[in-house]
Design a protein around this motif. Structure first.
Motif, mmCIF file in Angstrom:
data_model
loop_
_atom_site.group_PDB
_atom_site.id
_atom_site.type_symbol
_atom_site.label_atom_id
_atom_site.label_comp_id
_atom_site.label_asym_id
_atom_site.label_seq_id
_atom_site.Cartn_x
_atom_site.Cartn_y
_atom_site.Cartn_z
ATOM 1 N N MET A 1 -6.556 -20.442 31.046
ATOM 2 C CA MET A 1 -6.534 -21.616 30.435
ATOM 3 C C MET A 1 -6.383 -21.488 29.153
ATOM 4 N N ASN A 2 -6.464 -20.917 28.431
ATOM 5 C CA ASN A 2 -6.343 -20.314 27.419
ATOM 6 C C ASN A 2 -4.545 -20.821 26.614
ATOM 7 N N TYR A 3 -3.973 -19.669 27.768
ATOM 8 C CA TYR A 3 -2.493 -19.470 27.345
ATOM 9 C C TYR A 3 -2.059 -20.600 27.682
ATOM 10 N N ALA A 4 -2.230 -21.470 28.606
ATOM 11 C CA ALA A 4 -1.679 -22.353 29.085
ATOM 12 C C ALA A 4 -2.351 -23.734 28.212
ATOM 13 N N MET A 5 -2.745 -23.709 28.122
ATOM 14 C CA MET A 5 -3.403 -24.511 27.061
ATOM 15 C C MET A 5 -2.787 -25.017 25.822
ATOM 16 N N ARG B 1 0.299 -16.499 37.212
ATOM 17 C CA ARG B 1 1.484 -17.729 37.341
ATOM 18 C C ARG B 1 1.228 -18.778 37.662
ATOM 19 N N GLU B 2 0.562 -18.730 38.860
ATOM 20 C CA GLU B 2 0.283 -19.619 39.545
ATOM 21 C C GLU B 2 -0.629 -20.826 38.768
ATOM 22 N N GLU B 3 -2.093 -20.530 38.139
ATOM 23 C CA GLU B 3 -2.645 -20.923 37.162
ATOM 24 C C GLU B 3 -1.942 -21.268 36.614
ATOM 25 N N VAL B 4 -1.560 -20.453 35.622
ATOM 26 C CA VAL B 4 -0.482 -21.046 34.055
ATOM 27 C C VAL B 4 -0.236 -22.162 34.113
ATOM 28 N N VAL B 5 1.046 -22.143 35.540
ATOM 29 C CA VAL B 5 1.578 -23.406 35.914
ATOM 30 C C VAL B 5 1.252 -24.730 36.065
ATOM 31 N N LYS B 6 0.069 -24.544 36.945
ATOM 32 C CA LYS B 6 -0.926 -25.373 37.602
ATOM 33 C C LYS B 6 -1.872 -25.881 36.158
ATOM 34 N N ASP B 7 -2.503 -25.363 35.018
ATOM 35 C CA ASP B 7 -3.107 -25.380 34.342
ATOM 36 C C ASP B 7 -2.110 -26.511 33.110
ATOM 37 N N PHE B 8 -0.989 -25.780 32.655
ATOM 38 C CA PHE B 8 -0.210 -26.811 32.104
ATOM 39 C C PHE B 8 0.293 -27.630 31.984
ATOM 40 N N LEU B 9 0.321 -27.926 33.154
ATOM 41 C CA LEU B 9 0.536 -29.867 34.030
ATOM 42 C C LEU B 9 -0.177 -30.297 33.879
ATOM 43 N N THR B 10 -1.511 -29.523 33.740
ATOM 44 C CA THR B 10 -2.121 -30.542 33.958
ATOM 45 C C THR B 10 -3.188 -30.724 33.134
ATOM 46 N N PHE B 11 -3.083 -30.183 31.757
ATOM 47 C CA PHE B 11 -3.178 -30.967 30.269
ATOM 48 C C PHE B 11 -2.523 -31.390 30.108
ATOM 49 N N LEU B 12 -0.938 -30.874 29.832
ATOM 50 C CA LEU B 12 -0.173 -31.399 29.617
ATOM 51 C C LEU B 12 -0.083 -32.818 29.559
ATOM 52 N N ARG B 13 0.042 -33.094 31.358
ATOM 53 C CA ARG B 13 -0.262 -34.715 31.397
ATOM 54 C C ARG B 13 -1.366 -35.381 30.727
ATOM 55 N N LYS B 14 -2.751 -34.478 30.629
ATOM 56 C CA LYS B 14 -3.747 -35.348 29.904
ATOM 57 C C LYS B 14 -3.535 -35.844 28.518
ATOM 58 N N ILE B 15 -2.797 -34.732 27.263
ATOM 59 C CA ILE B 15 -1.905 -35.228 26.118
ATOM 60 C C ILE B 15 -1.363 -36.426 26.563
ATOM 61 N N ILE B 16 -0.182 -36.055 27.024
ATOM 62 C CA ILE B 16 0.843 -37.350 27.130
ATOM 63 C C ILE B 16 0.041 -38.279 27.576
ATOM 64 N N ASP B 17 -0.345 -38.285 28.663
ATOM 65 C CA ASP B 17 -1.601 -40.008 29.173
ATOM 66 C C ASP B 17 -2.650 -40.676 27.500
ATOM 67 N N LYS B 18 -2.617 -39.433 26.582
ATOM 68 C CA LYS B 18 -3.859 -40.068 26.060
ATOM 69 C C LYS B 18 -2.395 -40.529 25.048
ATOM 70 N N SER B 19 -1.319 -40.218 24.558
ATOM 71 C CA SER B 19 -0.762 -40.542 23.509
ATOM 72 C C SER B 19 0.207 -41.630 23.786
ATOM 73 N N PRO B 20 0.098 -43.239 22.802
ATOM 74 C CA PRO B 20 0.119 -44.096 23.062
ATOM 75 C C PRO B 20 2.252 -43.963 22.946
ATOM 76 N N GLU B 21 1.620 -43.503 22.076
ATOM 77 C CA GLU B 21 2.987 -42.897 21.557
ATOM 78 C C GLU B 21 4.116 -42.174 22.138
ATOM 79 N N CYS B 22 3.682 -41.440 23.180
ATOM 80 C CA CYS B 22 4.774 -40.757 24.713
ATOM 81 C C CYS B 22 4.175 -40.961 25.546
ATOM 82 N N LEU C 1 6.732 -35.134 34.555
ATOM 83 C CA LEU C 1 6.931 -34.076 34.785
ATOM 84 C C LEU C 1 6.825 -33.491 36.372
ATOM 85 N N ILE C 2 7.547 -32.909 36.220
ATOM 86 C CA ILE C 2 8.372 -32.693 37.996
ATOM 87 C C ILE C 2 7.949 -31.012 38.776
ATOM 88 N N TYR C 3 7.285 -30.862 39.385
ATOM 89 C CA TYR C 3 7.123 -29.323 39.714
ATOM 90 C C TYR C 3 8.137 -29.155 40.503
#
Length: 331
Positions: free
Chosen positions: A125-129, A269-290, A296-298
């Motif tokens: 979790m820490n590494y992916a986030m 690795r699979e957990e890293v990819v899943k958590d990376f995508l999940t957290f990055l998607r949340k960050i992007i959605d919360k950013s009005p500018e981005c 994101l394509i898996y």
């Protein structure tokens, strides 16, 4: 090996501390038996805790047992476990005392909070986030929104490219491809199926306008996004701006270098990819500018039947069902 030296040091320390008391060479077999049995108890407790964590994870996520778990087992502990069992059997001693069952049960009960928190996945979790935050703040915020000065944003960059090249992007977003294996080639055309002519293919085009910004002491640091054309049989090509997920590509190279990645041996690795995508998607959605400017394509690059160009086309079709009409109007 380091672990054997540490084990020897521990044993010598115990012998030194107890040497001033009742330790005698005549009791060495009793000592060895006692140490072997207690080591066996500790390893049994640790092993059962690991089993409980995996079982809980499977229950919560509805996953089947992953055969890769065997690869992540601590082989030294397994060897020590069977060595202790063999020693006790050859010494005609009980492998497990009856009282130890209650001790094991009590230990598992007291460790329930850690099992529920899935403590073993903390590094994942820490590494992916961390990678998701770094990728967003260190890259996406420089290429997607306008800086109000020199760069007017990714959308305007796409439109300028369309005007200069006489093409059209049916979906004006940056497509970031994240692979299951973490691998990302120098160019996405390397994912093309050279032995198949019945599937779509990617072709690299020129890059969009270069972005220059002063970042972290570097004056005029440059950022680029690449345009690709997806060629299809008996249909017009489709333009898209796409690239690989660089943080995961870096992690892929790190994991290949065993001298540098000992601390990441247990990384899923699979957990890293899943958590990376999940957290990055949340960050992007919360950013009005981005928000709304990045897709994101898996891509499961380990499945030889899948083709990246077709995966991108499917997402374009999902986002813009009338993309064929958009392309035709530009013509």
């Amino acid at each position: 090996m380091a672990w054997t030296r540490v084990a020897a040091l521990i044993i010598l320390t115990v012998l030194f501390v107890s040497g001033s008391q009742n330790f005698e060479l005549s009791n060495k077999h009793v000592w060895a038996t006692s140490i072997a049995r207690n080591v066996l108890y500790i390893l049994t407790i640790q092993g059962l805790k690991g089993v409980c964590v995996v079982a809980y994870k499977m229950y919560r996520k509805g996953q089947a047992l992953d055969a890769k778990l065997l690869d992540r087992m601590n082989r030294h502990h397994v060897m020590m476990f069977f060595a202790c069992v063999a020693f006790l059997i050859l010494s005609e001693q009980d492998v497990l005392d009856r009282s130890v069952y209650l001790i094991i049960l009590a230990s598992l009960v007291t460790d329930i909070p850690n099992i529920v928190k899935k403590k073993d996945n903390k590094i994942t979790m820490n590494y992916a986030m961390g990678m998701a935050c770094s990728y967003f703040e260190g890259y996406l915020v420089h290429v997607l929104p306008s800086d109000g000065a020199k760069f007017f944003g990714f959308l305007e960059n796409i439109r300028a490219y369309e005007d200069n090249q006489g093409v059209v992007f049916p979906v004006k977003k940056l497509f970031v491809v994240v692979t299951k294996s973490l691998y990302s080639p120098p160019a996405l055309v390397d994912f093309n199926k050279s032995d198949r002519h019945d599937v779509a293919k990617l072709e690299a085009c020129s890059a969009l306008s270069t972005i220059q910004k002063d970042v972290a002491g570097v004056l005029g640091r440059t950022y680029k996004n690449t345009a690709y054309k997806i060629y299809r049989r008996a249909a017009r090509p489709v333009c898209v701006s796409a690239e690989g997920g660089t943080p995961l590509a870096t992690l892929f190279r790190v994991l290949r270098n065993r001298d540098l990645s000992d601390e990441l041996v247990g990384l899923d690795r699979e957990e890293v990819v899943k958590d990376f995508l999940t957290f990055l998607r949340k960050i992007i959605d919360k950013s009005p500018e981005c928000s709304g400017k990045c897709e994101l394509i898996y891509f499961n690059d380990t499945d030889r039947n899948l083709n990246l160009a077709d995966v991108l086309l499917d997402r374009i079709r999902e986002l813009a069902p009338n993309f064929e009409e958009i392309i035709a109007e530009r013509r």
